[in-house]
Design an enzyme around this catalytic site. Structure first.
Site, PDB file in Angstrom:
ATOM      1  N   ARG A   1     -28.937 -11.518  -1.364  1.00 45.66           N
ATOM      2  CA  ARG A   1     -29.029 -10.266  -0.889  1.00 45.66           C
ATOM      3  C   ARG A   1     -30.482 -10.045  -0.311  1.00 45.66           C
ATOM      4  O   ARG A   1     -31.007  -9.951   0.881  1.00 45.66           O
ATOM      5  CB  ARG A   1     -28.360  -9.038  -1.531  1.00 45.66           C
ATOM      6  N   ASP A   2     -31.508  -9.828  -1.354  1.00 46.75           N
ATOM      7  CA  ASP A   2     -32.864  -9.386  -1.171  1.00 46.75           C
ATOM      8  C   ASP A   2     -33.161 -10.495  -0.307  1.00 46.75           C
ATOM      9  O   ASP A   2     -34.398 -10.243   0.443  1.00 46.75           O
ATOM     10  CB  ASP A   2     -33.324  -9.075  -2.478  1.00 46.75           C
TER      11      ASP A   2
ATOM     12  N   HIS B   1     -37.765  -5.127 -11.001  1.00 45.40           N
ATOM     13  CA  HIS B   1     -37.604  -5.774  -9.837  1.00 45.40           C
ATOM     14  C   HIS B   1     -38.770  -5.899  -9.109  1.00 45.40           C
ATOM     15  O   HIS B   1     -39.268  -4.953  -8.486  1.00 45.40           O
ATOM     16  CB  HIS B   1     -36.456  -4.918  -8.986  1.00 45.40           C
TER      17      HIS B   1
ATOM     18  N   HIS C   1     -41.322  -7.753  -6.563  1.00 41.09           N
ATOM     19  CA  HIS C   1     -41.722  -8.557  -5.541  1.00 41.09           C
ATOM     20  C   HIS C   1     -43.170  -9.265  -5.871  1.00 41.09           C
ATOM     21  O   HIS C   1     -43.809  -8.501  -6.897  1.00 41.09           O
ATOM     22  CB  HIS C   1     -41.816  -8.012  -4.235  1.00 41.09           C
TER      23      HIS C   1
ATOM     24  N   CYS D   1     -38.383  -6.871   2.048  1.00 40.06           N
ATOM     25  CA  CYS D   1     -37.541  -5.927   2.564  1.00 40.06           C
ATOM     26  C   CYS D   1     -37.812  -5.777   3.893  1.00 40.06           C
ATOM     27  O   CYS D   1     -38.902  -5.663   4.406  1.00 40.06           O
ATOM     28  CB  CYS D   1     -37.732  -4.453   1.604  1.00 40.06           C
TER      29      CYS D   1
ATOM     30  N   ASN E   1     -39.365 -12.168  -3.721  1.00 43.64           N
ATOM     31  CA  ASN E   1     -39.047 -11.483  -4.925  1.00 43.64           C
ATOM     32  C   ASN E   1     -39.512 -12.488  -5.994  1.00 43.64           C
ATOM     33  O   ASN E   1     -39.877 -13.788  -5.615  1.00 43.64           O
ATOM     34  CB  ASN E   1     -37.705 -11.741  -5.241  1.00 43.64           C
TER      35      ASN E   1
END
Ligand code: HMG
Ligand code: MG
Length: 291
Positions: free
Chosen positions: A13-14, A205, A207, A238, A247
């Site tokens: 996803r990310d 989370h 990055h 993002c 990430n």
């Protein structure tokens, strides 16, 4: 007994949400299937968001329908509103995530509404998830710095995290969206958040734009967090956070945790195969990885 840390894999996803081109659905499925075999407890597979905003994940329903689900793995998706939730439920998501922000400017750019409006939109999603027996997770973006408005007040992070906790999120993931957080700032932010939300209900989370993601993990471990998001191959930016790089890489996170005596339960040989697949997705890559 060795302390367990959950490594929450967000790469599909990310990672894939901001690839320059559209990654073919079959490649996404192959990646998720490899990650499933590697033993992740949680895989964030895709997002049920507007395809105009994030065209890279417009095949969310097909991905969810065709992955080979592993026992013991929860397949999670992002749901910004009730429409996204209904689609996620129809697709058989085990877990949905609402995603808000501690920065007003980022909230507007990312989901086109204020923080207060976003919480109003999330509330019915939370109720519907509870009724359907689908686990609910929350994200707070820009927990240290916003790409549009600069440094963020730790109390704003605390307030959004608390609102999500009150809605029923079992865990709130704290996003250093642009990956520039210094560990001292992360510590100040966490000290504020744990006043209202226990460390066991928080995830990190990070990055890794400035290369400090593991330093931030170290600070968070010391604060009692035992859940961290990372992306296979260090994928991930993002689309609404200019300058954000990937990430934290899942392999780097696992190596770091194991060095510190934590147990993750991930098969690193299969993870390496998933990384090779990610490398083969790069434009111009000659790597040949099935399918
Ligand atoms: P909007 O334009 O304000 O909302 O977007 P709207 O309700 O007016 O809808 C606009 C269009 O989207 C309409 O279609 C809707 O039907 C459709 P049209 O009439 O124009 O043809 N629509 C949808 N379609 C599919 N699924 C849906 C959906 N909802 C509306 N669920 C909205 C508001 C939230 C929908 C939009 O802004 C959006 O989709 N944003 C997504 C942004 C996003 O995915 N960002 C990346 C994820 S967040 C992130 O990466 C940070 C994180 O990693 C943590 C960190 O690092 O900090 C989590
Ligand atoms: Mg992110």
């Amino acid at each position: 007994m060795t302390d367990h840390v959950r490594v929450y894999e967000v790469g599909p996803r990310d990672g894939l949400q901001n690839e320059a081109g559209f990654i073919p659905t079959a490649r996404k499925i192959a990646l998720i299937d490899l990650l499933s075999r590697a033993g992740f407890e949680k895989i964030e597979a895709t997002s049920f968001v507007s395809p105009k905003w994030v065209p890279q994940l417009s095949d969310a329903a097909e991905v969810m329908a065709q992955i080979a689900r592993a026992e013991g793995t929860d397949y999670a998706v992002l749901t910004p509103n009730q429409r996204g939730f209904e689609a996620a439920k129809a697709a058989g998501a085990d877990e949905v995530a609402i995603f808000g922000s501690a920065s007003e400017a980022f909230s507007q750019k990312n989901i086109n509404c204020s923080i207060a409006e976003s919480l109003e939109r999330f509330a019915p999603v939370a109720v519907a998830a509870k009724e359907a027996g689908i686990r609910l997770r929350g994200y707070v973006s820009c927990v240290v710095e916003c790409p549009y408005s600069g440094m963020v007040d730790p109390q704003a992070v605390r307030d959004t995290a608390f609102a999500m906790r009150e809605m029923g999120c079992y865990e709130i993931s704290l996003g250093d969206t642009i990956g520039r957080a210094r560990p001292e700032a992360t510590l100040r932010m966490l000290e504020a958040v744990v006043e209202y939300v226990p460390a066991q209900a928080l995830a990190g989370h990070f990055h890794d734009t400035s290369g400090r993601a593991l330093d931030n993990v170290a600070v968070a471990l010391d604060m009692g967090l035992r859940s961290f998001d990372s992306a296979v191959g260090g994928l991930g930016r993002c689309p609404y956070a200019p300058g954000a790089k990937g990430n934290l890489s899942t392999t780097s996170l696992i190596a770091f945790l194991e060095q510190r005596g934590f147990y993750t339960g991930i098969d690193i040989t299969l993870l390496a195969q998933a990384e090779a697949l990610v490398a083969s997705l790069a434009p111009g890559s000659q790597a040949k990885v099935a399918p």
